[in-house]
Each structure stands twice: as structure tokens, then as C-alpha cells.
Design a protein around this motif. Structure first.
Motif, PDB file in Angstrom:
ATOM      1  N   ASP A 117       0.823  -1.213   0.000  1.00  0.00           N
ATOM      2  CA  ASP A 117       0.000   0.000   0.000  1.00  0.00           C
ATOM      3  C   ASP A 117       0.854   1.259   0.000  1.00  0.00           C
ATOM      4  N   LEU A 118       2.004   1.212   0.694  1.00  0.00           N
ATOM      5  CA  LEU A 118       2.905   2.366   0.696  1.00  0.00           C
ATOM      6  C   LEU A 118       3.384   2.688  -0.712  1.00  0.00           C
ATOM      7  N   PHE A 119       3.688   1.645  -1.488  1.00  0.00           N
ATOM      8  CA  PHE A 119       4.120   1.881  -2.862  1.00  0.00           C
ATOM      9  C   PHE A 119       2.999   2.496  -3.697  1.00  0.00           C
ATOM     10  N   LEU A 120       1.788   2.055  -3.481  1.00  0.00           N
ATOM     11  CA  LEU A 120       0.665   2.630  -4.223  1.00  0.00           C
ATOM     12  C   LEU A 120       0.437   4.083  -3.818  1.00  0.00           C
ATOM     13  N   GLN A 121       0.648   4.389  -2.536  1.00  0.00           N
ATOM     14  CA  GLN A 121       0.540   5.774  -2.086  1.00  0.00           C
ATOM     15  C   GLN A 121       1.629   6.643  -2.719  1.00  0.00           C
ATOM     16  N   ARG A 122       2.849   6.109  -2.803  1.00  0.00           N
ATOM     17  CA  ARG A 122       3.940   6.863  -3.430  1.00  0.00           C
ATOM     18  C   ARG A 122       3.655   7.085  -4.914  1.00  0.00           C
ATOM     19  N   ALA A 123       3.063   6.089  -5.553  1.00  0.00           N
ATOM     20  CA  ALA A 123       2.699   6.248  -6.962  1.00  0.00           C
ATOM     21  C   ALA A 123       1.704   7.403  -7.117  1.00  0.00           C
ATOM     22  N   ALA A 124       0.716   7.439  -6.239  1.00  0.00           N
ATOM     23  CA  ALA A 124      -0.287   8.507  -6.308  1.00  0.00           C
ATOM     24  C   ALA A 124       0.346   9.874  -6.036  1.00  0.00           C
ATOM     25  N   THR A 125       1.259   9.932  -5.077  1.00  0.00           N
ATOM     26  CA  THR A 125       1.928  11.200  -4.769  1.00  0.00           C
ATOM     27  C   THR A 125       2.773  11.669  -5.942  1.00  0.00           C
ATOM     28  N   ALA A 126       3.509  10.740  -6.556  1.00  0.00           N
ATOM     29  CA  ALA A 126       4.348  11.110  -7.699  1.00  0.00           C
ATOM     30  C   ALA A 126       3.505  11.708  -8.819  1.00  0.00           C
ATOM     31  N   ARG A 127       2.362  11.110  -9.079  1.00  0.00           N
ATOM     32  CA  ARG A 127       1.513  11.572 -10.177  1.00  0.00           C
ATOM     33  C   ARG A 127       0.841  12.905  -9.850  1.00  0.00           C
TER      34      ARG A 127
END
Length: 264
Positions: free
Chosen positions: A127-137
Motif C-alpha cells: 500500500d505504501l508503494f501505491l501511495q507513493r505512486a499517487a503522490t508522484a503523479r
């Protein structure tokens, strides 16, 4: 230099002479993260470094990616360069790719070195990786660079080596947001924990003793899952041990590789 591999243009560099050694970088970095290790390794090996899909000077294709796709990129790169067999070392995301290559194309792997990496993430970490993906975008990479640096390099190293620390922070800050996000999604879905016993290549597992992202307990599970794998703890290092303890890692890698060089 660039070649077309698995539907993407992949940027790479080659140094030295001898048996092939391929180096795969972490999420949000590029092939330059290996710069300090290359001179010593290139004295004995022909060192291939490359920018993963979505990173550095390689193509940023539409995501999400998968680790299997990134591994197929690596195998296609080897084929494009007419490299039948190579030692393969990967750190963090690069270590996930290395494991996948060893599973999907074992005939290409002479030995495996897995540095500060995992064979799969639990749900909370995914989930942390998915959150980082959302933040990057949504916000760009500068929002992620500072936190990444704190995980990658210990506080004492950052204090005493500000120029190197800034170089690493800037590397992450300048990463392509979509390439980073798509690779985050690949890592969130990655899990080969039940398949480690299928890996037959001689394997070295290295991990920083203070790695907060993939701690020694994770490395021990990888090493225990691969028959005959060696485990070494890198002293006074966080997640980016190849930078924080470059001499220790270079020595450990060179010793291991020279012992397995006959496999190429």
C-alpha cells in the motif's frame, strides 16, 4: 548508448573487460547510482549497467509496469547485446528484477547478487508503494525525494557526506513521475517468496544492518529460501548500502564473483 528491448528504448553503459556482470538500480534512480563501484569491478568484469524502463534515459512507457516486464526488458537487453550469460547484481527494485530474471530465464544467470531487496511485500508495504505512486503523479518527485533519502542513507552519512547525499536526493527528485509511479505499482504486486527454492544460481544476499525498507530479517528469509545462498550484513548502512559502504560492498561482491567466475 541505447537499444530497443521488449518494446522500449533502453539506455545502457558498458565498462571493462572479462566475464559479463549486469547491474540493476533501485526505484527512482538510474545507472549512475553504481558509478563509485564500477572502476574496481571493471578491472575484472565487463560491467553492463542500464536504466530501467521509466527511469533515466530509457523510455517512459505507459504503466502500470510489472516486475516480470522489467525482467523481460533486462533479458531482451542481454539478447540485443548478444550476451548469452551474465552475473547479475541488483539493489532494491533491481534485486526484485534480478530474482525474476533468475526464475524466468535461469540459463542467462551465472550468479545472483541481491542487495537491500525483498522477494515480496506484505499488504501494508504494498500500500505504501501505491501511495507513493499517487503522490508522484499528483505532486511530483520533489515531494518524495527527502523521505527517500532518509531511508536510503543513514543520518551520520548524510551529515558527513553532504555532496554525495545531495547527488542521491537530486537523482530521485529528477526522476520521471510516471515512470516512478508505474514501477511502484510493479513492486506493490511483486511476490516470489514461494518460488525462491526454484532459483539455482549461486547467490549472495547483502543487506545494510540499518536498512529500514528491507531489513536484515527480510534478507535472511531470502537467503534461507535459496539453496546455498550466502548472506552478509553490511555494517553501518541503511537501504543504499552500495553508496554508504561502497568499499565493503565492492569487496564482498568481487570476492563472491571471482569465486563463481567459472560459471560464465
Amino acid at each position: 548508448m541505447k537499444v530497443s528491448a521488449n518494446g522500449a528504448s533502453i539506455h545502457y553503459a558498458v565498462d571493462g573487460h572479462g566475464p559479463w556482470l549486469t547491474l540493476a538500480h533501485p526505484l527512482g534512480a538510474d545507472l549512475s547510482v553504481w558509478d563509485d563501484l564500477v572502476p574496481a569491478l571493471a578491472a575484472h568484469f565487463r560491467v553492463l549497467r542500464y536504466d530501467s524502463r521509466g527511469h533515466g534515459k530509457s523510455d517512459v512507457t505507459r504503466g502500470p509496469y510489472s516486475v516480470a516486464q522489467l525482467a523481460a526488458d533486462a533479458t531482451a537487453l542481454l539478447s540485443s547485446l548478444e550476451i548469452p550469460r551474465t552475473h547479475f547484481a541488483g539493489i532494491s527494485m533491481g534485486g526484485a528484477v534480478a530474482q525474476q530474471v533468475a526464475l524466468d530465464a535461469p540459463e542467462r544467470i551465472a550468479s545472483l547478487t541481491l542487495i537491500d531487496t525483498t522477494a515480496g511485500y506484505d499488504a501494508a508495504d504494498a500500500d505504501l508503494f501505491l501511495q507513493r505512486a499517487a503522490t508522484a503523479r499528483s505532486q511530483g518527485m520533489k515531494e518524495l525525494a527527502a523521505g527517500t533519502l532518509e531511508r536510503w542513507l543513514g543520518e551520520r552519512f548524510r551529515k558527513h557526506h553532504p555532496a554525495t547525499s545531495e547527488r542521491i536526493r537530486a537523482l530521485v527528485a529528477q526522476a520521471d513521475p510516471e515512470g516512478f509511479a508505474a514501477a511502484c505499482e510493479a513492486l506493490a504486486a511483486f511476490d516470489v517468496r514461494t518460488r525462491l527454492g526454484e532459483i539455482e544460481a549461486p547467490t549472495l544476499v547483502l543487506v545494510g544492518e540499518n536498512d529500514p525498507s528491507t531489513p536484515p530479517a527480510v534478507a535472511r528469509r531470502i537467503a534461507s529460501g535459496i539453496a546455498g545462498a550466502q548472506l552478509e550484513i553490511v555494517p553501518d548502512a541503511a537501504h543504499l548500502s552500495i553508496v554508504e559502504q561502497k568499499q565493503f560492498v565492492t569487496n564482498a561482491l568481487a570476492t563472491f564473483l571471482q569465486g563463481t567466475a567459472s560459471n560464465v
